[in-house]
Scaffold this motif. Structure first.
Motif, PDB file in Angstrom:
ATOM      1  N   UNK A 102       0.603  -1.163  -0.248  1.00 14.10           N
ATOM      2  CA  UNK A 102      -0.185   0.262  -0.194  1.00 14.10           C
ATOM      3  C   UNK A 102       0.759   1.392   0.113  1.00 14.10           C
ATOM      4  N   UNK A 103       0.725   1.737  -0.495  1.00  7.87           N
ATOM      5  CA  UNK A 103       0.981   3.587  -0.932  1.00  7.87           C
ATOM      6  C   UNK A 103       0.508   4.057   0.487  1.00  7.87           C
ATOM      7  N   UNK A 104       1.692   4.547   1.643  1.00 11.82           N
ATOM      8  CA  UNK A 104       0.614   5.060   2.247  1.00 11.82           C
ATOM      9  C   UNK A 104      -0.032   6.471   2.688  1.00 11.82           C
ATOM     10  N   UNK A 105       1.428   7.455   1.621  1.00 11.92           N
ATOM     11  CA  UNK A 105       0.681   8.487   1.803  1.00 11.92           C
ATOM     12  C   UNK A 105      -0.978   8.761   0.712  1.00 11.92           C
ATOM     13  N   UNK A 106      -0.953   8.084  -0.223  1.00 11.22           N
ATOM     14  CA  UNK A 106      -2.121   8.278  -1.280  1.00 11.22           C
ATOM     15  C   UNK A 106      -2.946   7.621  -0.777  1.00 11.22           C
ATOM     16  N   UNK A 107      -2.593   6.077   0.283  1.00 12.99           N
ATOM     17  CA  UNK A 107      -4.163   5.222   0.709  1.00 12.99           C
ATOM     18  C   UNK A 107      -4.859   4.293  -0.382  1.00 12.99           C
ATOM     19  N   UNK A 108      -3.655   3.874  -1.083  1.00 12.61           N
ATOM     20  CA  UNK A 108      -4.184   3.315  -1.994  1.00 12.61           C
ATOM     21  C   UNK A 108      -3.151   1.769  -2.015  1.00 12.61           C
ATOM     22  N   UNK A 109      -3.332   0.917  -3.196  1.00 15.01           N
ATOM     23  CA  UNK A 109      -3.168  -0.309  -2.966  1.00 15.01           C
ATOM     24  C   UNK A 109      -2.504  -0.470  -4.348  1.00 15.01           C
ATOM     25  N   UNK A 110      -0.984  -0.543  -4.467  1.00 15.70           N
ATOM     26  CA  UNK A 110      -0.234  -0.775  -5.322  1.00 15.70           C
ATOM     27  C   UNK A 110       0.495  -1.585  -6.303  1.00 15.70           C
ATOM     28  N   UNK A 111       0.485  -2.191  -5.596  1.00 18.84           N
ATOM     29  CA  UNK A 111       0.673  -4.162  -5.977  1.00 18.84           C
ATOM     30  C   UNK A 111       0.389  -5.048  -5.414  1.00 18.84           C
ATOM     31  N   UNK A 112       0.005  -6.151  -5.620  1.00 20.49           N
ATOM     32  CA  UNK A 112      -0.171  -7.382  -4.420  1.00 20.49           C
ATOM     33  C   UNK A 112      -0.284  -8.653  -5.353  1.00 20.49           C
ATOM     34  N   UNK A 113       0.579  -9.586  -4.693  1.00 23.88           N
ATOM     35  CA  UNK A 113       1.260 -10.545  -5.327  1.00 23.88           C
ATOM     36  C   UNK A 113       0.275 -12.197  -4.347  1.00 23.88           C
ATOM     37  N   UNK A 114       0.507 -13.547  -5.235  1.00 28.78           N
ATOM     38  CA  UNK A 114      -0.430 -14.327  -5.106  1.00 28.78           C
ATOM     39  C   UNK A 114       0.201 -15.702  -4.816  1.00 28.78           C
ATOM     40  N   UNK A 115       0.452 -16.793  -4.825  1.00 31.35           N
ATOM     41  CA  UNK A 115       0.236 -18.221  -4.538  1.00 31.35           C
ATOM     42  C   UNK A 115      -0.333 -19.172  -4.125  1.00 31.35           C
ATOM     43  N   UNK A 116      -1.073 -20.180  -4.685  1.00 33.09           N
ATOM     44  CA  UNK A 116      -1.853 -21.353  -4.596  1.00 33.09           C
ATOM     45  C   UNK A 116      -1.420 -21.482  -4.847  1.00 33.09           C
ATOM     46  N   UNK A 117      -2.610 -23.132  -4.390  1.00 29.84           N
ATOM     47  CA  UNK A 117      -1.585 -25.207  -3.548  1.00 29.84           C
ATOM     48  C   UNK A 117      -0.297 -25.588  -3.594  1.00 29.84           C
ATOM     49  N   UNK A 118      -0.204 -23.962  -2.149  1.00 29.72           N
ATOM     50  CA  UNK A 118       0.680 -24.851  -0.977  1.00 29.72           C
ATOM     51  C   UNK A 118       0.178 -25.503  -0.179  1.00 29.72           C
ATOM     52  N   UNK A 119       0.053 -27.145  -0.549  1.00 33.62           N
ATOM     53  CA  UNK A 119      -0.763 -27.464   0.322  1.00 33.62           C
ATOM     54  C   UNK A 119       0.089 -29.042   0.711  1.00 33.62           C
TER      55      UNK A 119
END
Length: 204
Positions: A157-174
């Motif tokens: 999250x960009x703290x000053x602008x208060x918006x999310x700028x990037x997200x990453x994810x991994x699935x199948x870790x079982x």
């Protein structure tokens, strides 16, 4: 080949097939703000992309800092600490300085044991963001993300602008039907997530 050997070979084949069915490949994805025209004004770069070169430091979101909150980590504080260390390692390796508060980026993350669809921040769970963290209500965030069972999601999250700028994810870790908490596999999955992040907090 004797009948005994034939049944032994058949049993081994079926056992291996069963193991292969329970193993699930880890899939990785990432999203960056700027791909649509809905991004807030004032972002640098083309297509309204955020200026990632301006980010030099990071802080944890409130639920990550809370040593008693393990709600988003399978009620396992040791697992939460392991995952936080893995994320911190990736941020440090990219030249970001950790600041207890007021970092340029706010980092939040959690796991999902079961499949989930993330359409809004509300889908991340009550208490995932604190009441003072206004970016929880960012209406211009990314589109829907479908996560398989055994998922890790990381948000910047960009703290000053208060918006999310990037997200990453991994699935199948079982491991069968449960989340695989093996340290090597968790670190590998977090590393694979951050392989999608092409920026640094220093000049290297």
């Amino acid at each position: 080949m004797t009948i005994k050997h034939l049944f032994l070979a058949l049993g081994t084949t079926l056992l291996l097939a069963g193991c292969n069915e329970t193993k699930q490949a880890v899939t990785v994805g990432a999203d960056q703000r700027g791909a649509t025209t809905t991004a807030p004004p004032g972002y640098a770069g083309t297509d309204n992309e955020p200026d990632f070169s301006a980010y030099k430091s990071y802080s944890w979101a409130s639920q990550v800092r809370d040593e008693q909150n393990n709600a988003y980590f399978l009620n396992d504080l040791l697992f939460k600490t392991m995952l936080r260390d893995a994320v911190a390692n990736e941020m440090a390796s990219r030249g970001y300085q950790y600041m207890p508060s007021s970092g340029d980026l706010v980092v939040n993350f959690r796991v999902f044991e079961q499949p989930a669809e993330i359409k809004t921040m509300d889908n991340m769970g009550t208490g995932y963001w604190g009441s003072s963290e206004s970016y929880a209500y960012d209406t211009n965030r990314f589109g829907e993300v479908k996560l398989d069972k055994g998922s890790i999601i990381v948000q910047l999250i960009d703290r000053k602008k208060g918006v999310e700028v990037w997200q990453g994810y991994a699935s199948g870790l079982t491991d069968g039907n449960v989340f695989d908490k093996n340290k090597d596999k968790v670190y590998s999955a977090v590393g694979a997530i951050f392989d999608k992040y092409q920026y640094r907090g220093d000049k290297l």
